[in-house]
Design an enzyme around this catalytic site. Structure first.
Site, PDB file in Angstrom:
ATOM      1  N   ILE A 114      22.348 103.916  57.085  1.00  0.00           N
ATOM      2  CA  ILE A 114      22.660 105.330  56.841  1.00  0.00           C
ATOM      3  C   ILE A 114      21.419 106.193  57.008  1.00  0.00           C
ATOM      4  CG2 ILE A 114      23.561 106.988  55.166  1.00  0.00           C
ATOM      5  CD1 ILE A 114      25.110 104.682  53.870  1.00  0.00           C
ATOM      6  N   ASN A 163      10.660  99.683  53.710  1.00  0.00           N
ATOM      7  CA  ASN A 163       9.871  98.446  53.731  1.00  0.00           C
ATOM      8  C   ASN A 163      10.562  97.296  54.469  1.00  0.00           C
ATOM      9  OD1 ASN A 163      11.851  97.743  51.907  1.00  0.00           O
ATOM     10  ND2 ASN A 163      10.451  96.911  50.365  1.00  0.00           N
ATOM     11  N   ASP A 182       6.843 100.263  50.104  1.00  0.00           N
ATOM     12  CA  ASP A 182       7.826  99.905  49.092  1.00  0.00           C
ATOM     13  C   ASP A 182       7.941 101.057  48.097  1.00  0.00           C
ATOM     14  OD1 ASP A 182       9.246  98.821  46.916  1.00  0.00           O
ATOM     15  OD2 ASP A 182       8.364  96.834  47.194  1.00  0.00           O
ATOM     16  N   ALA A 228      16.939 104.322  49.971  1.00  0.00           N
ATOM     17  CA  ALA A 228      16.369 102.989  49.791  1.00  0.00           C
ATOM     18  C   ALA A 228      16.942 102.345  48.537  1.00  0.00           C
ATOM     19  CB  ALA A 228      14.850 103.083  49.680  1.00  0.00           C
ATOM     20  N   TYR A 260      24.465  95.561  40.894  1.00  0.00           N
ATOM     21  CA  TYR A 260      24.346  96.659  41.854  1.00  0.00           C
ATOM     22  C   TYR A 260      24.916  97.949  41.281  1.00  0.00           C
ATOM     23  CZ  TYR A 260      25.515  99.579  45.873  1.00  0.00           C
ATOM     24  OH  TYR A 260      25.665 100.639  46.729  1.00  0.00           O
ATOM     25  N   ASN A 304      32.581 102.702  51.048  1.00  0.00           N
ATOM     26  CA  ASN A 304      32.530 101.770  52.191  1.00  0.00           C
ATOM     27  C   ASN A 304      32.196 102.415  53.531  1.00  0.00           C
ATOM     28  OD1 ASN A 304      34.215 100.439  49.998  1.00  0.00           O
ATOM     29  ND2 ASN A 304      33.827  98.739  51.397  1.00  0.00           N
ATOM     30  N   VAL A 336      32.130  94.742  55.877  1.00  0.00           N
ATOM     31  CA  VAL A 336      33.170  93.969  56.539  1.00  0.00           C
ATOM     32  C   VAL A 336      33.416  94.390  57.990  1.00  0.00           C
ATOM     33  CG1 VAL A 336      35.057  95.428  55.672  1.00  0.00           C
ATOM     34  CG2 VAL A 336      35.507  93.042  56.288  1.00  0.00           C
ATOM     35  N   ILE A 337      33.360  95.676  58.307  1.00  0.00           N
ATOM     36  CA  ILE A 337      33.650  96.095  59.681  1.00  0.00           C
ATOM     37  C   ILE A 337      32.580  95.580  60.641  1.00  0.00           C
ATOM     38  CG2 ILE A 337      33.891  98.082  61.222  1.00  0.00           C
ATOM     39  CD1 ILE A 337      35.299  99.551  58.968  1.00  0.00           C
ATOM     40  N   ARG A 340      35.412  86.625  45.646  1.00  0.00           N
ATOM     41  CA  ARG A 340      34.073  86.813  45.093  1.00  0.00           C
ATOM     42  C   ARG A 340      34.160  87.484  43.726  1.00  0.00           C
ATOM     43  NH1 ARG A 340      31.756  89.453  50.654  1.00  0.00           N
ATOM     44  NH2 ARG A 340      31.487  87.531  51.847  1.00  0.00           N
TER      45      ARG A 340
END
Length: 299
Positions: A12, A32, A53, A74, A141, A170, A185-186, A263
């Site tokens: 992005i 980084n 970083d 980031a 996350y 997504n 996934v795409i 998952r």
């Protein structure tokens, strides 16, 4: 405009960098190259590029001098790697974001656009999902991204630093990651089809997602930077308002598939209510997933 983009060599971020430069702005990029899912990184030679970083405050802070707008992308940005390494995820997404906000505050940046996630809505909220719903974070996350949202709010309320918070649904499109089993996934399906391999469907494939083209994400970010009426830590969904199941994607792309185990830590259904972004920014998505796939824009 003089802009700084963190994660500006990634998926992005590099698209935002290119659009800023196309519009004639000066751009500084910090990245980084730590995103494991990226096949490559996209450094725009017209920008000032730094392989730093964001957790190294002393190194990055001088780059914010005379910067007008910061686009902060980031992050440790994949769910399953975050589950595997929560410590790294907390450090990058929380400490790193605090470094960005503090450097922006110190250097009197006009506004920070922060990239968050729709993963914060979890399982308890019924789609369509809107910004006033309680968060339901299922993994490190989403916890750290929402934690960083709160840090943005604090910097706005306590220190007067203008911020805007985007919750992306997504994202796919130009330069989408395709590397490894946890790539979006795409992009992953595209690579598997190119290699003559079956598409790997997680679980039953009936989980649904609101797929948002990266060009629409770019437009939302630039609209927020240019809009003087936003900056009070507003949270806005950036999606399309239409969902597809994973099996829908298989049919749209065409080809064989195999099913792999489900998952942990992932939402079942996402669908964005995008009325707030429309109201505050006049923003609407322009790209239709079905049409995009038919045109085979697989860059």
């Amino acid at each position: 405009m003089r802009a700084l983009v963190t994660g500006g060599a990634g998926f992005i971020g590099s698209n935002i960098v290119d659009e800023l430069i196309n519009r004639g702005h000066q751009v500084i990029v910090i990245d980084n190259e730590s995103a494991d899912e990226n096949d490559r990184f996209y450094w725009n030679e017209k920008a000032k590029n730094y392989k730093y970083d964001i957790c190294d405050y002393e190194k990055i802070e001088p780059l914010f001098k005379n910067v007008d707008y910061v686009f902060h992308l980031a992050a440790q940005s994949r769910i399953q790697p975050a589950i595997e390494n929560p410590i790294r995820t907390v450090r990058v997404n929380c400490e790193g974001t605090t470094n960005i906000l503090q450097a922006s505050r110190k250097n009197k940046v006009k506004k920070v656009m922060y990239s968050s996630t729709s993963a914060c809505y979890g399982l308890v909220n019924e789609p369509p999902l809107h910004e006033e719903m309680n968060t339901d974070c299922l993994n490190p996350y989403s916890v750290t991204k929402v934690g960083a949202e709160e840090i943005c709010k604090m910097y706005t309320r306590l220190f007067g630093l203008k911020t805007v918070i985007f919750r992306y649904f997504n994202v796919y499109g130009k330069r989408q990651p395709t590397k490894g089993q946890y790539a979006p996934v795409i992009g992953l399906f595209k690579k598997q089809k190119d290699n003559g391999e079956p598409m790997t469907v997680v679980g039953d494939g009936l989980q649904t997602r609101d797929y948002t083209n990266v060009s629409d994400v770019v437009n939302a970010n630039l609209s927020a930077a240019e809009n003087n009426d936003v900056g009070n830590a507003e949270i806005m969904n950036i999606g399309v308002g239409r969902s597809y199941s994973v099996m829908d994607l298989v049919k749209l792309i065409g080809g064989d598939c195999i099913h792999i185990p489900p998952r942990i830590g992932e939402s079942r259904h996402t669908l964005a209510d995008i009325s707030k972004a429309n109201k505050l920014l006049g923003w609407n998505p322009k790209v239709n997933l079905n049409q995009w796939l038919k045109e085979n824009k697989w860059e």
